[in-house]
Design an enzyme around this catalytic site. Structure first.
Site, mmCIF file in Angstrom:
data_model
loop_
_atom_site.group_PDB
_atom_site.id
_atom_site.type_symbol
_atom_site.label_atom_id
_atom_site.label_comp_id
_atom_site.label_asym_id
_atom_site.label_seq_id
_atom_site.Cartn_x
_atom_site.Cartn_y
_atom_site.Cartn_z
ATOM 1 N N LEU A 156 10.574 37.463 -0.582
ATOM 2 C CA LEU A 156 11.081 36.414 0.324
ATOM 3 C C LEU A 156 12.595 36.493 0.468
ATOM 4 O O LEU A 156 13.306 36.907 -0.438
ATOM 5 C CB LEU A 156 10.681 35.031 -0.174
ATOM 6 C CG LEU A 156 11.256 34.509 -1.506
ATOM 7 C CD1 LEU A 156 12.622 33.910 -1.342
ATOM 8 C CD2 LEU A 156 10.310 33.475 -2.070
ATOM 9 N N ARG A 157 13.047 36.083 1.647
ATOM 10 C CA ARG A 157 14.486 35.973 1.894
ATOM 11 C C ARG A 157 14.868 34.516 1.887
ATOM 12 O O ARG A 157 14.118 33.684 2.430
ATOM 13 C CB ARG A 157 14.855 36.551 3.272
ATOM 14 C CG ARG A 157 14.756 38.040 3.371
ATOM 15 C CD ARG A 157 14.688 38.471 4.814
ATOM 16 N NE ARG A 157 13.541 37.883 5.486
ATOM 17 C CZ ARG A 157 13.319 37.940 6.796
ATOM 18 N NH1 ARG A 157 14.166 38.530 7.586
ATOM 19 N NH2 ARG A 157 12.233 37.395 7.321
ATOM 20 N N LYS A 207 9.859 46.863 -5.912
ATOM 21 C CA LYS A 207 10.835 45.803 -5.640
ATOM 22 C C LYS A 207 12.276 46.326 -5.698
ATOM 23 O O LYS A 207 13.071 46.120 -4.785
ATOM 24 C CB LYS A 207 10.635 44.657 -6.642
ATOM 25 C CG LYS A 207 11.641 43.552 -6.557
ATOM 26 C CD LYS A 207 11.539 42.746 -5.276
ATOM 27 C CE LYS A 207 12.773 41.929 -5.058
ATOM 28 N NZ LYS A 207 12.584 40.550 -4.804
ATOM 29 N N PHE A 252 18.798 45.022 9.531
ATOM 30 C CA PHE A 252 19.674 45.375 8.405
ATOM 31 C C PHE A 252 20.691 46.457 8.759
ATOM 32 O O PHE A 252 21.165 47.202 7.915
ATOM 33 C CB PHE A 252 18.863 45.735 7.144
ATOM 34 C CG PHE A 252 18.474 44.474 6.423
ATOM 35 C CD1 PHE A 252 17.528 43.627 6.960
ATOM 36 C CD2 PHE A 252 19.105 44.103 5.250
ATOM 37 C CE1 PHE A 252 17.211 42.422 6.352
ATOM 38 C CE2 PHE A 252 18.797 42.898 4.623
ATOM 39 C CZ PHE A 252 17.844 42.077 5.179
ATOM 40 N N ALA A 255 26.744 45.367 10.873
ATOM 41 C CA ALA A 255 27.983 45.647 10.140
ATOM 42 C C ALA A 255 28.702 44.339 9.865
ATOM 43 O O ALA A 255 28.580 43.377 10.624
ATOM 44 C CB ALA A 255 28.857 46.568 10.976
ATOM 45 N N GLY A 260 25.787 40.122 -0.144
ATOM 46 C CA GLY A 260 26.032 39.296 -1.333
ATOM 47 C C GLY A 260 24.717 38.649 -1.717
ATOM 48 O O GLY A 260 23.650 39.177 -1.403
ATOM 49 N N CYS A 263 20.375 38.423 -5.067
ATOM 50 C CA CYS A 263 19.458 39.555 -5.270
ATOM 51 C C CYS A 263 20.114 40.921 -5.137
ATOM 52 O O CYS A 263 20.141 41.687 -6.096
ATOM 53 C CB CYS A 263 18.298 39.455 -4.288
ATOM 54 S SG CYS A 263 17.220 38.091 -4.694
HETATM 55 C C1 UDX Z 1 16.957 39.864 -0.138
HETATM 56 C C2 UDX Z 1 15.765 40.663 0.424
HETATM 57 O O1 UDX Z 1 15.861 40.722 1.860
HETATM 58 C C3 UDX Z 1 14.445 40.025 0.008
HETATM 59 O O2 UDX Z 1 13.359 40.814 0.469
HETATM 60 C C4 UDX Z 1 14.430 39.913 -1.515
HETATM 61 O O3 UDX Z 1 13.259 39.273 -1.952
HETATM 62 C C5 UDX Z 1 15.639 39.159 -2.020
HETATM 63 O O4 UDX Z 1 16.836 39.779 -1.543
HETATM 64 P P1 UDX Z 1 18.207 37.571 0.494
HETATM 65 O O5 UDX Z 1 19.134 37.891 -0.632
HETATM 66 O O6 UDX Z 1 17.656 36.191 0.605
HETATM 67 O O7 UDX Z 1 16.930 38.559 0.448
HETATM 68 O O8 UDX Z 1 18.997 37.857 1.847
HETATM 69 P P2 UDX Z 1 19.033 38.948 3.006
HETATM 70 O O9 UDX Z 1 18.658 38.300 4.271
HETATM 71 O O10 UDX Z 1 18.286 40.161 2.637
HETATM 72 O O11 UDX Z 1 20.601 39.270 3.057
HETATM 73 C C6 UDX Z 1 21.290 39.786 1.923
HETATM 74 C C7 UDX Z 1 22.745 40.025 2.207
HETATM 75 O O12 UDX Z 1 22.912 41.120 3.107
HETATM 76 C C8 UDX Z 1 23.482 38.854 2.851
HETATM 77 O O13 UDX Z 1 24.725 38.711 2.194
HETATM 78 C C9 UDX Z 1 23.685 39.260 4.293
HETATM 79 O O14 UDX Z 1 24.860 38.713 4.824
HETATM 80 C C10 UDX Z 1 23.793 40.768 4.161
HETATM 81 N N1 UDX Z 1 23.360 41.501 5.377
HETATM 82 C C11 UDX Z 1 22.047 41.487 5.768
HETATM 83 C C12 UDX Z 1 24.280 42.262 6.097
HETATM 84 O O15 UDX Z 1 25.476 42.303 5.762
HETATM 85 N N2 UDX Z 1 23.856 42.973 7.186
HETATM 86 C C13 UDX Z 1 22.547 42.992 7.584
HETATM 87 O O16 UDX Z 1 22.255 43.673 8.573
HETATM 88 C C14 UDX Z 1 21.622 42.213 6.859
#
Ligand code: UDX
Length: 435
Positions: A156-157, A207, A252, A255, A260, A263
């Site tokens: 989950l996110r 994972k 994902f 840029a 952060g 996770c």
């Molecule tokens: C993540 C995983 O997506 C999820 O599957 C796992 O279970 C837990 O870790 P989460 O930490 O809730 O989930 O957030 P996520 O939406 O994945 O974003 C993580 C970080 O990446 C954020 O700081 C976000 O700002 C950054 N991010 C995400 C980017 O900088 N660019 C992107 O394109 C996507």
């Protein structure tokens, strides 16, 4: 099915609630009595869209219970999920002491009369943790107890946890015990999702490998963004162009200031440590980390270049949460950015749609900082606006108002939320990432 979840943190609470929502009978156990009392009163201690209503509805329907008693949980649940924190240690390895403690506690509550129990690890753990859980439960449980151990990682996110849980891309179930696998398949029957059944080690590895790959995508596009800056290309177009290839995909590839949260930073560190401890060092992930940390410094340098010095400068900071739709500030790049600017003498007016209170409680922002719920208020007399979190609301701002209110209309967009053409039309000096 009768399910018990031990640990009502992000993963435990949302998973337990969603299991109840699809019709299972769920007992959530937490050793914090205040938290249990709050949840029993129908209040949810985290901000997660849709969660509070689901908790209330399922408590009222009698499918969701909260207790501090592990014994009650072990008695009620044929399947017992462990969803406790697995924090990082200074060397990057994972602290498994909470998992070990819960495994022991479960073992001590098991009796042969209760019948077969399935113990499921939902927390993110290093490969081979399941073996340790099995050994520990075997050692501390009375003779004659029957149980199976499963790994069922959670993907989950934050910010869309309920939707991710109710409509997952996939469910991964790993066990070397067919009886345990049959219980798990029954639990997931009401969910419309592909189920991947594996051995326990593979499930655990999935994972860390999945999160590391997602982080790699982010660092990859950030490195490409830097090449775009040096060559006059536009990273948004480049991401679109490469993302149209189905094998790559567009998600994902945003840029920005980098990843952060609770996770990615910890899981990438853990995977580096795991690979090294297995004698298979994963150098690529070290580079992923380096690119991520450098991204913040590059951005700070862009601000320094324009402002020259931070001292006596008023900065409007938009965003405190580690990403949009959450109040979570753990490992937030926005907080790190604020710390650096405060450290160099800037005065910050910060805003965030959800994370002001958590940022205050977090207590890591010391210096000349005030918090505002009104976006526009932060701009009055500011020398620069810094956008640090990708909240969609920030993109809807009236640009003419920015120009009107700021002392100097310098905008640093660390999440590429604004359109450079609109910013130019509004006479803003606009600096973003890779464009
Ligand atoms: C993540 C995983 O997506 C999820 O599957 C796992 O279970 C837990 O870790 P989460 O930490 O809730 O989930 O957030 P996520 O939406 O994945 O974003 C993580 C970080 O990446 C954020 O700081 C976000 O700002 C950054 N991010 C995400 C980017 O900088 N660019 C992107 O394109 C996507």
């Amino acid at each position: 099915m009768k399910i018990t979840i031990i640990g009502t943190g992000y993963v435990g609470l949302t998973s337990g609630t969603c299991f109840a929502e699809v019709g299972h009978e769920v007992t959530c156990v937490d050793n914090n009595p205040e938290k249990v009392a709050t949840l029993l009163a129908g209040q949810v201690p985290i901000y997660e869209p849709g969660l509070e209503e689901l908790v209330k509805q399922n408590v009222a329907a009698g499918r969701l219970k909260f207790t501090t008693s592990t014994e009650e949980g072990v008695k009620n649940g044929e399947v017992i999920f462990i969803a406790v924190p697995t924090p990082p240690q200074p060397d990057g390895s994972v602290d498994l002491s909470f998992i070990e403690k819960v495994a022991r506690e479960i073992a001590q509550c098991l009796t042969p009369e209760l019948g077969y129990r399935v113990i499921v690890d939902k927390s993110t753990v290093p490969v081979k943790t399941g073996d340790k859980v099995e050994q520990t439960v075997r050692r501390y449980a009375p003779a004659g107890v029957e149980f199976g151990v499963v790994s069922n990682p959670e993907f989950l996110r934050e910010g869309c946890a309920v939707d991710d849980l109710l409509h997952p891309d996939r469910v991964v179930i790993g066990s070397n015990d067919d009886r345990a696998l049959a219980f798990m398949q029954k639990i997931y029957e009401p969910f419309v999702a592909p189920v991947l059944v594996t051995d326990i080690n593979s499930a655990e590895l999935i994972k860390h490998a999945a999160n590391s790959f997602l982080a790699l995508k982010i660092s990859y596009i950030n490195a490409v963004a830097n090449i775009c800056e040096a060559s006059g290309a536009d990273v948004e177009k480049v991401a679109e162009g490469i993302g149209m290839d189905k094998r790559i995909g567009r998600s994902f590839l945003n840029a920005g200031l980098g990843y952060g949260g609770s996770c990615f930073p910890k899981d990438i560190k853990a995977f580096i440590h795991i690979s090294e401890s297995l004698g298979q060092p994963f150098g690529l992930l070290k580079e992923v980390e380096k690119i991520n940390y450098d991204q913040l410094d590059r951005f700070l340098n862009k601000i320094r270049e324009k402002l020259w010095v931070f001292r006596e400068k008023k900065i409007a900071l938009w965003g405190l949460a580690f990403k949009q739709n959450t109040d979570d500030v753990r490992e937030s790049v926005a907080i790190k950015l604020a710390q650096k600017m405060l450290g160099e003498g800037a005065s910050i007016r910060a805003t965030d749609p959800e994370a002001i209170e958590t940022a205050k409680k977090f207590g890591e922002l010391k210096g000349d900082i005030t918090y505002h719920t009104d976006l526009y208020e932060t701009l009055d007399g500011a020398d620069a606006l810094v956008i640090a979190t990708e909240w969609p609301a920030f993109a809807k701002i009236d640009l003419t108002e920015i120009k009107k209110r700021m002392r100097t209309p310098l905008v640093f967009d660390g999440r590429n939320l604004l359109d450079p053409k609109d910013a130019k039309a509004a006479e803003l000096e606009y600096i973003s990432i890779g464009r």
